[in-house]
Design a protein around this motif. Structure first.
Motif, short mmCIF file in Angstrom:
data_model
loop_
_atom_site.label_atom_id
_atom_site.label_comp_id
_atom_site.label_asym_id
_atom_site.label_seq_id
_atom_site.Cartn_x
_atom_site.Cartn_y
_atom_site.Cartn_z
N TRP A 120 0.83 -1.21 0.00
CA TRP A 120 0.00 0.00 0.00
C TRP A 120 0.87 1.26 0.00
CZ3 TRP A 120 -4.88 -0.36 -1.21
CH2 TRP A 120 -5.58 -1.53 -0.94
N GLY A 121 2.03 1.17 0.62
CA GLY A 121 2.90 2.34 0.64
C GLY A 121 3.31 2.79 -0.75
N ASP A 122 3.50 1.83 -1.66
CA ASP A 122 3.85 2.18 -3.04
C ASP A 122 2.70 2.86 -3.76
OD1 ASP A 122 6.51 0.87 -3.11
OD2 ASP A 122 5.34 -0.93 -2.77
N LEU A 123 1.47 2.45 -3.41
CA LEU A 123 0.30 3.05 -4.05
C LEU A 123 0.09 4.49 -3.60
CD1 LEU A 123 -2.18 2.28 -5.89
CD2 LEU A 123 -3.42 1.86 -3.76
N LEU A 124 0.54 4.81 -2.40
CA LEU A 124 0.27 6.12 -1.81
C LEU A 124 1.53 6.98 -1.71
CD1 LEU A 124 -2.08 4.88 1.06
CD2 LEU A 124 -2.74 5.79 -1.17
N ALA A 125 2.52 6.66 -2.53
CA ALA A 125 3.77 7.42 -2.50
C ALA A 125 3.99 8.16 -3.82
CB ALA A 125 4.94 6.48 -2.23
N GLY A 126 4.55 9.36 -3.72
CA GLY A 126 4.94 10.12 -4.90
C GLY A 126 3.79 10.39 -5.86
N ARG A 127 4.09 10.22 -7.15
CA ARG A 127 3.08 10.48 -8.19
C ARG A 127 1.88 9.55 -8.06
NH1 ARG A 127 2.40 14.94 -11.46
NH2 ARG A 127 1.45 14.37 -13.45
N ALA B 22 0.41 8.65 -5.43
CA ALA B 22 -0.54 9.19 -4.46
C ALA B 22 -1.52 10.14 -5.13
CB ALA B 22 0.21 9.91 -3.34
N ALA B 23 -1.02 10.96 -6.05
CA ALA B 23 -1.90 11.89 -6.78
C ALA B 23 -2.89 11.13 -7.65
CB ALA B 23 -1.05 12.83 -7.63
N TYR B 24 -2.40 10.08 -8.33
CA TYR B 24 -3.31 9.27 -9.13
C TYR B 24 -4.38 8.62 -8.25
CZ TYR B 24 0.26 9.56 -12.82
OH TYR B 24 1.15 10.00 -13.77
N SER B 25 -3.97 8.13 -7.10
CA SER B 25 -4.90 7.45 -6.19
C SER B 25 -5.99 8.41 -5.71
CB SER B 25 -4.15 6.86 -5.00
OG SER B 25 -3.21 5.90 -5.42
N ILE B 26 -5.60 9.64 -5.42
CA ILE B 26 -6.57 10.64 -4.97
C ILE B 26 -7.63 10.88 -6.05
CG2 ILE B 26 -6.87 13.09 -4.42
CD1 ILE B 26 -4.17 12.95 -2.98
N VAL B 27 -7.17 10.98 -7.30
CA VAL B 27 -8.10 11.25 -8.40
C VAL B 27 -9.04 10.08 -8.65
CG1 VAL B 27 -8.30 11.70 -10.88
CG2 VAL B 27 -6.59 12.92 -9.52
N LEU B 28 -8.49 8.87 -8.76
CA LEU B 28 -9.32 7.72 -9.06
C LEU B 28 -10.30 7.42 -7.93
CD1 LEU B 28 -6.86 5.24 -10.82
CD2 LEU B 28 -8.12 7.17 -11.75
N ALA B 29 -9.81 7.47 -6.70
CA ALA B 29 -10.69 7.24 -5.56
C ALA B 29 -11.70 8.37 -5.43
CB ALA B 29 -9.87 7.12 -4.28
N GLY B 30 -11.28 9.60 -5.73
CA GLY B 30 -12.19 10.74 -5.63
C GLY B 30 -13.35 10.66 -6.60
N GLY B 31 -13.09 10.19 -7.83
CA GLY B 31 -14.17 10.07 -8.82
C GLY B 31 -15.23 9.08 -8.39
N VAL B 32 -14.79 7.93 -7.88
CA VAL B 32 -15.74 6.93 -7.40
C VAL B 32 -16.49 7.45 -6.18
CG1 VAL B 32 -15.96 4.60 -6.44
CG2 VAL B 32 -14.41 5.02 -8.34
N THR B 33 -15.80 8.16 -5.32
CA THR B 33 -16.44 8.70 -4.11
C THR B 33 -17.52 9.71 -4.46
OG1 THR B 33 -14.39 8.36 -2.86
CG2 THR B 33 -16.02 9.86 -1.91
N LEU B 34 -17.24 10.59 -5.43
CA LEU B 34 -18.27 11.54 -5.87
C LEU B 34 -19.53 10.81 -6.32
CD1 LEU B 34 -16.57 14.36 -8.00
CD2 LEU B 34 -17.86 14.62 -5.87
N HIS B 35 -19.35 9.79 -7.14
CA HIS B 35 -20.48 9.02 -7.65
C HIS B 35 -21.24 8.34 -6.51
CE1 HIS B 35 -22.63 6.42 -10.56
NE2 HIS B 35 -22.44 5.46 -9.68
N ALA B 36 -20.50 7.69 -5.59
CA ALA B 36 -21.14 6.91 -4.53
C ALA B 36 -21.78 7.80 -3.47
CB ALA B 36 -20.10 5.98 -3.89
N VAL B 37 -21.07 8.85 -3.04
CA VAL B 37 -21.61 9.75 -2.02
C VAL B 37 -22.90 10.40 -2.52
CG1 VAL B 37 -21.23 11.97 -0.89
CG2 VAL B 37 -19.47 10.22 -0.79
N ASN B 38 -22.92 10.76 -3.79
CA ASN B 38 -24.11 11.36 -4.36
C ASN B 38 -25.31 10.42 -4.25
OD1 ASN B 38 -25.62 13.22 -6.29
ND2 ASN B 38 -25.53 11.34 -7.50
N ILE B 39 -25.09 9.12 -4.48
CA ILE B 39 -26.17 8.15 -4.38
C ILE B 39 -26.75 8.14 -2.97
CG2 ILE B 39 -26.69 5.67 -4.38
CD1 ILE B 39 -24.72 5.38 -6.69
N PHE B 40 -25.89 8.09 -1.95
CA PHE B 40 -26.37 8.02 -0.57
C PHE B 40 -26.97 9.34 -0.10
CE2 PHE B 40 -23.14 4.58 -0.61
CZ PHE B 40 -24.00 3.53 -0.35
#
Length: 486
Positions: free
Chosen positions: A17-24, A26-44
């Protein structure tokens, strides 16, 4: 071959997990997770505030349409995501999808009538569907292969996070009778997200000269079948309901016929072969997801029949989604006979949970101990889907040819979204027929709850039968192979 062959073991992990959340990354992870979160939070959020919306601008007879149109649009958006990615590149595609999402949220926020709110939900769904589908597609473009499984796990976890955020946001605004502010809140958050996405993700296209063709006839027929049921659900007249179901059935039959002969398909080869294991798996996925669509009316029932506040009702409804997440975590590592038991037990859990809800939700009560078994019923429904889900998905891949693994991955999302939209439409039809809007009030809500949970018992009951047949056919094949090997 052994019993363990029924499920597919996860590949060994070579990065943490450290590799997924390190350096560049981490920025990709924020974007991809953020897009799904927008969709899901909106549903609830919308599920939580809908009782307040219909109390303000009316439209109780169209209650289920807010979910149905959003999910139908999400299916269309998901289908378009690959072409957007090919032509615009990840950064611009994410920005375009976010712009659609924002436009839909603003339409909902200013809607003076329920039909206008539905138009906003449709636009939101288009953007949300693209965000949801691109999250999985972009993983392969921005991460090394050793991080793919971790990235998928991160994205899946966002649904669990959304069950905590969405009901809170929607519930607070509903408590203060300012439901429009819930939609307005999404606007600045979405704009910030879109700005980060276009800054972080690659802007160039993938450069494919010939993007894969879209299965447009199937998508049109799929949409038509859901809309037919939704149109029939508006009336409490059984003849009108029956007409809607008849048209939907004809559209579904035509969809199957077109899919069998199409060059651009929604499903892998063999997915519609009667008697095959793959069709049993897809049908089970659809039935379990359909059984969960009773949750769109749970906030209304809890407020009208059980005296709960919008905030509490929203969180209690989210117990289904929480159960799904918990069940998946508990079940994902099981293999062999344990995996088979999980596959068999999932539909039984869903059936049991709906029986509990059928017995208790229609009976009006105050805030008391009766609410505890209702909470248990909601949790068990989601738990059942979660327990079976990893094994349904992995066996879909196992039954699909290697050349069609990508199509299989997309088809699971398509079937899930279609079952959500169709189930929501049928739920609206049953609830209206049961008296939700006529006579309405507590009497109508009680009758609607009884008929809704009673009718939807059929979905997990059929899933129990299908799973039993799938496992039975696999055992027969295993026995035949053993005999041939002697």
């Amino acid at each position: 071959m052994s019993a363990q062959d029924l499920t597919v073991a996860a590949p060994p992990t070579q990065a943490g997990w450290g590799d997924l959340l390190a350096g560049r990354n981490a920025a990709y992870s924020i974007v991809l997770a953020g897009g799904v979160t927008l969709h899901a939070v909106n549903i609830f959020i919308v599920t939580t505030i809908l009782p307040s919306v219909v109390g303000d601008i009316g439209g109780l007879e169209y209650y289920a349409w807010a979910t149905t149109l959003f999910v139908v649009a999400s299916i269309l958006g998901a289908a378009l995501s690959s072409r957007m990615l090919d032509r615009a590149g990840p950064g611009r595609a994410y920005a375009s999808a976010t712009a659609l999402f924002v436009a839909g949220a603003m339409l909902c926020a200013v809607a003076p009538t329920f039909p206008m709110l539905l138009a906003g939900r449709f636009v939101q769904g288009l953007g949300g569907g693209v965000l949801l589908a691109m999250a999985y597609a972009v993983i392969r473009l921005v991460y090394p292969e050793t991080l793919w499984s971790r990235a998928i796990g991160l994205i899946s976890a966002m649904w669990g996070v959304s069950t905590l955020i969405g009901p809170a946001v929607g519930g607070v605004f509903a408590e203060f009778d300012i439901w429009r502010a819930a939609f307005w809140t999404l606007v600045p958050l979405s704009l910030i997200f879109g700005t980060i996405a276009i800054a972080v993700l690659p802007r160039g296209s993938r450069g494919e000269a010939e993007p894969s063709p879209l299965p447009l006839p199937q998508l049109a027929l799929l949409t038509a079948s859901v809309v037919a049921v939704s149109a029939g659900s508006v009336s409490a007249n059984p003849l009108w309901n029956g007409a809607g179901l008849l048209v939907a059935g004809l559209m579904a039959a035509l969809l199957v016929r077109v899919e069998l002969n199409a060059s651009a398909r929604l499903l892998p080869i063999g997915a519609l072969d009667s008697g095959g294991r793959l069709v049993a798996l897809y049908a089970t996925i659809a039935l379990l997801v359909t059984g969960m669509q009773t949750d769109i009316f749970v906030p209304y029932f809890l407020q009208v029949l059980h005296g709960q506040s919008p905030l509490v009702a929203g969180y209690l409804t989210a117990l289904m989604a929480m159960g799904w997440t918990l069940g998946s975590i508990l079940s994902a590592g099981r293999t062999g006979e344990a995996g088979i038991r999980a596959l068999r037990s999932g539909p039984l859990f869903v059936l049991s949970g709906l029986v509990v809800l059928l017995c208790l939700v229609p009976v009006p009560s105050g805030v008391g101990l009766q609410l505890l078994p209702i909470c248990a019923g909601l949790l068990v429904v989601g738990l059942g889907i979660g327990v079976a889900w990893p094994h349904l998905v992995t066996n879909v891949f196992k039954e699909t040819a290697a050349s069609e693994q990508g199509l299989a991955a997309g088809s699971i999302t398509t079937v899930q979204l279609y079952a959500t939209a169709f189930g929501a439409a049928v739920a609206g039809m049953v609830a209206n027929l049961g008296g939700l809007s006529d006579p309405g009030g507590a009497e109508g809500a009680s009758s609607a709850a009884f008929w809704l949970f009673g009718a939807f018992l059929l979905a997990p009951a059929l899933a129990v039968v299908l799973v039993g047949r799938f496992v039975g056919r696999w055992n027969k094949d295993f026995t035949a192979e053993s005999v041939r090997g002697r």
